[in-house]
Design a protein around this motif. Structure first.
Motif: not given
Length: 421
Positions: A136-155
């Motif tokens: 269930h959590f695979l789409p949100y783990l550290h190497d996921s696209k969702a996490h990269r989007d989070l990084q970009d948004g936070l930056v």
């Protein structure tokens, strides 16, 4: 205070601390359970071992904070401004899960990421019963696209925070997020480090004397000041030999005039100033020995930077608002109305904040006047009134019409029979 009262105060203080700690833990656990439920429903929550959820609080990421980089000089007040503004910019931003459910970004940055990273550490080989949880959590783990989007948004949020608080008259800022757990997984610190860059002031000898100026640049992602050079030909200057990019400076006088005549958030204003000179083609008007460079906000012209070539430097000498004398549009406005600089100052149409206070775009006669003078772009910038550093009270546009009743432009607008009378 006697010993007994001191002891009672200490006991009360300790009780308050314990109560606050308990409330924080309850909030954390409540949010963790809500996040799990939003991702996979009550059924997913039921599959989590209670000990797993219980231990999350002990390994939680602390609240995201902004701090001054070690060795830098930033006041506590400025750091407070940074933190307050960053969280204001986060308000209303949600993180969406694959099933369409959402949680506030601020939840995700603490409770959410703690949960995601800990689930990511589950070893399904040693405990197959936990395989469904991890799926269930695979789409949100550290190497996921969702996490990269989070990084970009936070930056983007932090970069915008730095932009809004920047000021060439004070400091330009760059942020380092590399040690936060969003980029350095399981890092126990959750601090964004701000690197301030004080703008060095130079004494430049010009033809009319010495002027104080700063070199134009901006803080780079590499946490250094990056300065920019501009080819003279892009501004209309003809130089003998090679068209070599030259260092670009702006006088403190020009910055003061920009503040006085536009006066929106300094960081936004100053970044647009820099970007104006980084275009492949720099719109400008050539005026004798100087270049009048268009200053635009949201593609609408506000005025001009007056640039001169001094030896091996390009120097922004001053800033002219669009209606000011010595601009093409300002001179045309003066001819249409037969008015001078003093009249413009009296009418308060010589700065953007004062101009916007009239809401001229809502007055048909005045709108036509300013469009005919080439100042129509100003009519589209009324929304900037709310971003003005020092608010100006609304004025009645009819007061302008009364003052200019005998102006040649308006006399020509009268019907012929009324004009003859």
């Amino acid at each position: 205070m006697d010993r007994k009262k001191k002891k009672q105060a200490a006991i009360k203080s300790a009780a308050n601390v314990e109560q606050a700690r308990k409330a924080l833990k309850e909030r954390f656990m409540d949010r963790i359970k809500k996040i799990i439920t939003l991702i996979g429903g009550p059924e997913l929550l039921a599959k989590f071992p209670p000990i797993f959820i219980h231990n999350l609080y002990e390994v939680r990421y602390p609240v995201l904070k902004i701090k001054a980089a070690p060795g830098s000089e930033m006041s506590k007040i400025k750091i407070t401004q940074f933190n307050k503004l960053m969280y204001q910019l986060m308000e209303g931003i949600d993180i969406e899960f694959e099933n369409g459910n959402t949680i506030p970004l601020t939840w995700y940055l603490s409770e959410g990421l703690t949960l995601m990273d800990c689930v990511g550490e589950i070893n399904v080989l040693t405990d197959p019963d936990l395989s469904e949880i991890k799926t269930h959590f695979l789409p949100y783990l550290h190497d996921s696209k969702a996490h990269r989007d989070l990084q970009d948004g936070l930056v983007q949020i932090v970069t915008h925070t730095c932009r809004l608080l920047a000021d060439y008259n004070d400091q330009i800022y760059s942020a380092d997020l590399s040690d936060t757990p969003y980029f350095a997984r399981f890092n126990p610190q959750n601090d964004i480090l701000i690197h301030p860059f004080k703008q060095e002031r130079h004494q430049i000898m010009l033809k009319d004397g010495v002027r104080t100026a700063i070199r134009l640049g901006w803080a780079s992602p590499d946490l250094e000041m990056e300065y920019y050079n501009v080819k003279p030909s892009l501004l209309g200057f003809k130089t003998p030999g090679l068209d070599i990019p030259l260092q670009l400076y702006i006088t403190i006088h020009a910055l003061d005039r920009l503040k006085e005549r536009v006066n929106i958030t300094p960081g936004v204003m100053h970044e647009i100033l820099l970007l104006t000179f980084l275009q492949d083609k720099i719109p400008h008007r050539w005026s004798g020995s100087e270049s009048h460079v268009d200053f635009c906000i949201a593609d609408e012209k506000v005025g001009y930077f007056v640039v001169r070539l001094h030896g091996d430097k390009l120097v922004v000498r001053t800033f002219l608002f669009l209606t000011n004398n010595d601009t093409f549009e300002g001179e045309k406005l003066g001819r249409l109305l037969n008015i001078n600089k003093i009249d413009k100052e009296y009418l308060a149409i010589d700065t953007l904040p004062a101009f916007n206070s009239y809401h001229i775009d809502q007055n048909e006669k005045l709108s036509k006047l300013f469009r005919d003078a080439g100042c129509g772009s100003l009519l589209k910038l009324g929304y900037l009134q709310e971003f003005t550093a020092n608010q100006v009270k609304d004025k009645d546009p009819e007061s302008i019409l009364q003052y200019l009743a005998d102006a040649p432009y308006f006399i020509r607008q009268l019907p012929q029979d009324e004009y003859e009378n």
